[in-house]
Design a protein around this motif. Structure first.
Motif, PDB file in Angstrom:
ATOM      1  N   PRO A 102      12.936 -13.679  -3.631  1.00 15.80           N
ATOM      2  CA  PRO A 102      14.190 -13.047  -3.230  1.00 15.80           C
ATOM      3  C   PRO A 102      14.268 -11.613  -3.746  1.00 15.80           C
ATOM      4  CG  PRO A 102      14.550 -14.503  -5.094  1.00 15.80           C
ATOM      5  CD  PRO A 102      13.104 -14.669  -4.699  1.00 15.80           C
ATOM      6  N   LEU A 103      15.196 -10.854  -3.190  1.00 17.85           N
ATOM      7  CA  LEU A 103      15.327  -9.445  -3.566  1.00 17.85           C
ATOM      8  C   LEU A 103      15.653  -9.258  -5.045  1.00 17.85           C
ATOM      9  CD1 LEU A 103      17.277  -8.028  -0.498  1.00 17.85           C
ATOM     10  CD2 LEU A 103      15.072  -7.189  -1.316  1.00 17.85           C
ATOM     11  N   ASP A 104      16.391 -10.198  -5.622  1.00 18.72           N
ATOM     12  CA  ASP A 104      16.772 -10.027  -7.021  1.00 18.72           C
ATOM     13  C   ASP A 104      15.712 -10.521  -8.006  1.00 18.72           C
ATOM     14  OD1 ASP A 104      16.993 -12.744  -6.705  1.00 18.72           O
ATOM     15  OD2 ASP A 104      19.123 -12.880  -7.218  1.00 18.72           O
ATOM     16  N   ARG A 105      14.569 -10.974  -7.462  1.00 19.68           N
ATOM     17  CA  ARG A 105      13.493 -11.425  -8.347  1.00 19.68           C
ATOM     18  C   ARG A 105      12.152 -11.004  -7.743  1.00 19.68           C
ATOM     19  NH1 ARG A 105      10.739 -16.133  -9.104  1.00 19.68           N
ATOM     20  NH2 ARG A 105      11.888 -17.185  -7.439  1.00 19.68           N
ATOM     21  N   PRO A 106      11.953  -9.717  -7.543  1.00 23.11           N
ATOM     22  CA  PRO A 106      10.749  -9.254  -6.851  1.00 23.11           C
ATOM     23  C   PRO A 106       9.490  -9.407  -7.686  1.00 23.11           C
ATOM     24  CG  PRO A 106      11.929  -7.387  -7.723  1.00 23.11           C
ATOM     25  CD  PRO A 106      12.799  -8.595  -7.979  1.00 23.11           C
ATOM     26  N   ILE A 107       8.366  -9.309  -7.019  1.00 23.89           N
ATOM     27  CA  ILE A 107       7.078  -9.300  -7.716  1.00 23.89           C
ATOM     28  C   ILE A 107       6.870  -7.961  -8.401  1.00 23.89           C
ATOM     29  CG2 ILE A 107       4.579  -9.282  -7.314  1.00 23.89           C
ATOM     30  CD1 ILE A 107       5.111 -11.452  -5.193  1.00 23.89           C
ATOM     31  N   SER A 108       7.251  -6.891  -7.726  1.00 20.84           N
ATOM     32  CA  SER A 108       7.181  -5.567  -8.349  1.00 20.84           C
ATOM     33  C   SER A 108       8.172  -4.651  -7.651  1.00 20.84           C
ATOM     34  CB  SER A 108       5.760  -4.992  -8.274  1.00 20.84           C
ATOM     35  OG  SER A 108       5.493  -4.429  -7.013  1.00 20.84           O
ATOM     36  N   PRO A 109       8.553  -3.560  -8.316  1.00 18.76           N
ATOM     37  CA  PRO A 109       9.483  -2.623  -7.675  1.00 18.76           C
ATOM     38  C   PRO A 109       8.826  -1.937  -6.491  1.00 18.76           C
ATOM     39  CG  PRO A 109       8.633  -1.706  -9.721  1.00 18.76           C
ATOM     40  CD  PRO A 109       8.154  -3.130  -9.658  1.00 18.76           C
ATOM     41  N   GLY A 110       9.643  -1.447  -5.589  1.00 26.91           N
ATOM     42  CA  GLY A 110       9.115  -0.715  -4.446  1.00 26.91           C
ATOM     43  C   GLY A 110       9.031   0.772  -4.750  1.00 26.91           C
ATOM     44  N   PRO A 111       8.488   1.520  -3.808  1.00 32.86           N
ATOM     45  CA  PRO A 111       7.914   1.026  -2.563  1.00 32.86           C
ATOM     46  C   PRO A 111       6.453   0.637  -2.739  1.00 32.86           C
ATOM     47  CG  PRO A 111       7.834   3.404  -2.560  1.00 32.86           C
ATOM     48  CD  PRO A 111       8.487   3.003  -3.856  1.00 32.86           C
ATOM     49  N   SER A 112       5.971  -0.259  -1.909  1.00 34.27           N
ATOM     50  CA  SER A 112       4.549  -0.592  -1.933  1.00 34.27           C
ATOM     51  C   SER A 112       3.729   0.433  -1.166  1.00 34.27           C
ATOM     52  CB  SER A 112       4.324  -1.983  -1.347  1.00 34.27           C
ATOM     53  OG  SER A 112       4.814  -2.070  -0.019  1.00 34.27           O
ATOM     54  N   ILE A 113       4.389   1.184  -0.295  1.00 37.28           N
ATOM     55  CA  ILE A 113       3.760   2.274   0.472  1.00 37.28           C
ATOM     56  C   ILE A 113       4.727   3.444   0.450  1.00 37.28           C
ATOM     57  CG2 ILE A 113       2.918   3.032   2.735  1.00 37.28           C
ATOM     58  CD1 ILE A 113       2.474   0.049   3.401  1.00 37.28           C
ATOM     59  N   ALA A 114       4.224   4.650   0.200  1.00 36.32           N
ATOM     60  CA  ALA A 114       5.104   5.815   0.124  1.00 36.32           C
ATOM     61  C   ALA A 114       4.539   6.966   0.954  1.00 36.32           C
ATOM     62  CB  ALA A 114       5.285   6.258  -1.325  1.00 36.32           C
ATOM     63  N   ILE A 115       5.443   7.798   1.431  1.00 38.54           N
ATOM     64  CA  ILE A 115       5.081   9.006   2.168  1.00 38.54           C
ATOM     65  C   ILE A 115       5.134  10.185   1.198  1.00 38.54           C
ATOM     66  CG2 ILE A 115       5.581  10.461   4.161  1.00 38.54           C
ATOM     67  CD1 ILE A 115       4.933   7.556   4.871  1.00 38.54           C
ATOM     68  N   LEU A 116       4.033  10.908   1.085  1.00 38.17           N
ATOM     69  CA  LEU A 116       3.969  12.097   0.234  1.00 38.17           C
ATOM     70  C   LEU A 116       3.886  13.355   1.099  1.00 38.17           C
ATOM     71  CD1 LEU A 116       1.327  11.025  -2.453  1.00 38.17           C
ATOM     72  CD2 LEU A 116       3.744  10.395  -2.298  1.00 38.17           C
ATOM     73  N   LYS A 117       4.532  14.402   0.635  1.00 36.02           N
ATOM     74  CA  LYS A 117       4.423  15.704   1.286  1.00 36.02           C
ATOM     75  C   LYS A 117       4.194  16.759   0.209  1.00 36.02           C
ATOM     76  CE  LYS A 117       7.417  14.637   5.234  1.00 36.02           C
ATOM     77  NZ  LYS A 117       8.598  15.075   6.031  1.00 36.02           N
TER      78      LYS A 117
ATOM     79  N   ILE B 210       0.050   9.389   3.299  1.00 37.63           N
ATOM     80  CA  ILE B 210       0.477   8.032   2.959  1.00 37.63           C
ATOM     81  C   ILE B 210      -0.326   7.522   1.772  1.00 37.63           C
ATOM     82  CG2 ILE B 210       0.818   5.685   3.814  1.00 37.63           C
ATOM     83  CD1 ILE B 210       0.751   6.784   6.651  1.00 37.63           C
ATOM     84  N   VAL B 211       0.371   6.923   0.825  1.00 30.80           N
ATOM     85  CA  VAL B 211      -0.287   6.288  -0.311  1.00 30.80           C
ATOM     86  C   VAL B 211       0.145   4.833  -0.355  1.00 30.80           C
ATOM     87  CG1 VAL B 211       1.538   7.053  -1.900  1.00 30.80           C
ATOM     88  CG2 VAL B 211      -0.680   6.359  -2.807  1.00 30.80           C
ATOM     89  N   LYS B 212      -0.814   3.936  -0.484  1.00 32.65           N
ATOM     90  CA  LYS B 212      -0.491   2.532  -0.668  1.00 32.65           C
ATOM     91  C   LYS B 212      -0.566   2.217  -2.152  1.00 32.65           C
ATOM     92  CE  LYS B 212      -1.402  -2.201   0.726  1.00 32.65           C
ATOM     93  NZ  LYS B 212      -1.996  -3.116   1.709  1.00 32.65           N
ATOM     94  N   LEU B 213       0.551   1.693  -2.668  1.00 36.95           N
ATOM     95  CA  LEU B 213       0.658   1.402  -4.093  1.00 36.95           C
ATOM     96  C   LEU B 213       0.470  -0.070  -4.390  1.00 36.95           C
ATOM     97  CD1 LEU B 213       3.783   3.630  -4.611  1.00 36.95           C
ATOM     98  CD2 LEU B 213       1.446   4.186  -5.275  1.00 36.95           C
ATOM     99  N   GLY B 214       0.769  -0.935  -3.408  1.00 40.58           N
ATOM    100  CA  GLY B 214       0.610  -2.369  -3.609  1.00 40.58           C
ATOM    101  C   GLY B 214       1.529  -2.882  -4.702  1.00 40.58           C
ATOM    102  N   ILE B 215       1.014  -3.817  -5.489  1.00 40.81           N
ATOM    103  CA  ILE B 215       1.777  -4.370  -6.601  1.00 40.81           C
ATOM    104  C   ILE B 215       1.812  -3.336  -7.723  1.00 40.81           C
ATOM    105  CG2 ILE B 215       1.986  -6.285  -8.221  1.00 40.81           C
ATOM    106  CD1 ILE B 215       2.231  -7.005  -5.222  1.00 40.81           C
ATOM    107  N   ARG B 216       2.995  -2.878  -8.068  1.00 39.88           N
ATOM    108  CA  ARG B 216       3.137  -1.788  -9.037  1.00 39.88           C
ATOM    109  C   ARG B 216       3.300  -2.381 -10.435  1.00 39.88           C
ATOM    110  NH1 ARG B 216       7.330   2.453  -6.612  1.00 39.88           N
ATOM    111  NH2 ARG B 216       6.376   3.751  -8.225  1.00 39.88           N
TER     112      ARG B 216
END
Length: 558
Positions: free
Chosen positions: A359-374, A383-389
């Protein structure tokens, strides 16, 4: 009377169909395309003839007339063999054109698309938006994988192991042993790589029967969904429930939430943007990604992002259960394929295992798992994929650039031990025009960096794309504008300092603007010569912010 109505009711057209065995009664029924990408080239598609048979039977039983048509079938590991993988993305855009040239040209009333592997789902979504007739996608399912002793082995292990062995760094099991076990039947790659990511996206968009993805290939669940789609499409034609009524801004936000929550493939971003562009919608998927990325943590840890297998994700409720967990941040009022709202479809859904799909209140890791960089190195996007942070991979890096103009040069340097810790490996000339079609070379370089033990101590930056199986170290891909069109990545020199900061969504080339402006980009030579289809692709492909479409979208009526 119009030319269109004359064409639709042409005596020769009716005679052609009578010659196929259609009755006078059949000629009055809804005419449904069953779009099949069956191919004996790849296991991804080898089972789809059986799926088509079930769909056609269901359409007939529901009062429609099915017409099976074929399209290009693009499989990364088979049709990606030539031209350094340029046909992988290049083939995507053949699919909507194939469909337009048959389904739109024949003025059929609706279509069911059998969607499998990486590029058919976006190709089908793009076609659906382009021709805008009632459309459903049927998910083709994922392949079974095997064991070596007590170790599970799938295509990710085989791909990674193959690169490592080629570099003289063999893993625990030989490539020959893994090749015999990694793929045990038809369907797409196991894991949350691009195929299962896109299958889950299709469900989040509302373009398949609820509860369709992901699914074991040739399972009872897969065939049940196929039958249901065959029956439902006839109803959708009578309801005039077209893709542009389903694929709204809210639906695309829901899709972005899905990809972020499952830590899916970065390739979904350009495929969603291409779908938007085909529909002529004023939606910026990159902006949506940033918006949803600040709301959605990672709720499932399926390989390659975690250790869960795709079977566990399916058994826990799959994409539908993930949507249930994401409900507080979704647009639940959007219409989905059932004709109901997403919220109504989710009312009775339960999550089978809240450890697999959190559930949202018990995530595996904080987001984002994918981020847009400029930044100054990527003025439009990257684009950077971060996966499990969990702190196991760096999220900031600064160091001198080591630049490569080709995949082969990069692989040779890594094998020779020339790439050093602390460097930012830059691979350019891999973009939409430079590749062309982004190729597949960047993925091999990233796996080579990992096999050399450098993934944690270097950063990798490229204007190419990455396989959905790739999650190694700090990697920034799809830098835009690309080097071949004059982007700053084309002007980087060895030793230039590059700074990456995910928290600030920034990637900068630390060179004074006036100096960079005065630099000459490398001569316009391409590592992969392109004629024929790839030549047309290189000539016509539009920038990444369009999703890499090939057409100037005009939705006027004839």
């Amino acid at each position: 009377m119009t030319l269109r109505s004359i064409s639709a009711n042409s005596p020769v057209r009716r005679a052609q169909w009578r010659a196929l065995g259609l009755s006078e009664e059949d000629l009055l029924k809804p005419k449904i395309a069953v779009v099949n990408s069956s191919s004996e080239l790849a296991s991804c598609f080898s089972h789809l003839d059986g799926v088509a048979k079930v769909v056609k039977e269901a359409i007939r039983a529901a009062g429609g007339v099915p017409f099976e048509v074929r399209t290009t079938a693009v499989s990364d590991f088979i049709t990606g063999a030539a031209k350094q993988g340029s046909y992988i993305l290049g083939g995507r855009d053949l699919i909507p054109n194939d469909i337009e040239a048959q389904v739109e040209a024949a003025m059929l009333d609706g279509m069911v698309c059998l969607t499998s592997c990486d590029k058919t789902p976006p190709g089908h979504l793009m076609a659906a938006m382009r021709i805008n007739i009632p459309t459903l996608l049927v998910i083709g399912g994922y392949q079974a994988s095997g064991m070596i002793g007590d170790d599970h082995v799938d295509v990710e292990d085989l791909f990674s192991g193959g690169v490592g062995e080629a570099l003289g760094r063999p893993g625990k099991h030989s490539v020959d042993a893994m090749a015999k076990e990694a793929i045990k039947g038809p369907g797409v790659c196991a894991g949350m790589a691009t195929a299962n990511t896109m299958h889950s996206v299709v469900e989040a968009l509302g373009m398949c029967m609820s509860g369709s993805a992901p699914v074991r290939a040739n399972s009872d669940r897969m065939f049940d969904a196929a039958r249901a789609a065959g029956a439902r499409i006839v109803e959708m034609v009578s309801e005039d429930l077209t893709p542009r009524k389903i694929l709204t801004p809210g639906a695309f936000r829901n899709a972005a939430a899905m990809v972020l929550a499952v830590s899916g493939s970065i390739n979904a971003i350009k495929h969603l943007q291409a779908t938007v562009t085909e529909g002529g919608l004023d939606i910026d998927i990159f902006a949506i990604w940033e918006e949803m990325g600040r709301k959605v943590p990672t709720l499932a840890a399926v390989r390659p992002s975690g250790e869960r297998r795709i079977e566990e994700f399916e058994d826990a409720g799959g994409a539908q259960a993930m949507l249930k967990q994401l409900a507080p941040v979704l647009d639940l009022g959007v219409t989905v394929a059932s004709g109901r709202t997403l919220g109504e479809d989710l009312d009775a859904v339960t999550v089978g295992d809240a450890e697999v799909i959190r559930p949202l209140d018990r995530p595996i890791s904080p987001g984002p798992s994918i981020a847009i960089l400029k930044g100054s190195l990527a003025p439009e996007s990257s684009i950077v994929k971060l996966g499990i942070r969990d702190g196991s991979r760096p999220e900031s890096f600064a160091g001198p650039a080591r630049v490569f103009e080709s995949t082969n040069d990069a692989l040779a340097a890594i094998e020779a031990g020339e790439v050093q810790k602390g460097e930012v490996v830059v691979l350019r000339g891999q973009g939409l025009k430079g590749g062309p079609a982004m190729g597949g070379g960047a993925s091999f370089v990233l796996f080579a960096i990992d096999a050399a033990g450098l993934a944690q101590d270097t950063a990798f930056v490229t204007d190419g794309q990455l396989s959905g199986l790739c999650l190694k170290g700090l990697t920034v891909a799809e830098v835009a504008p690309e080097g071949a069109t004059g982007g700053p990545i084309g002007k980087v020199k060895n030793g230039d300092r590059i700074e990456i900061d995910v928290a600030e969504r920034r990637i900068d080339l630390m060179v004074a603007p006036e100096e960079l402006e005065g630099r000459l980009a490398p001569a316009s030579t391409y590592a992969v010569p392109a004629d024929g289809w790839l030549g047309m692709y290189r000539r016509d492909v539009q920038p990444m912010y369009t999703g890499a479409v090939l057409i100037d979208v005009d939705r006027g009526e004839d």
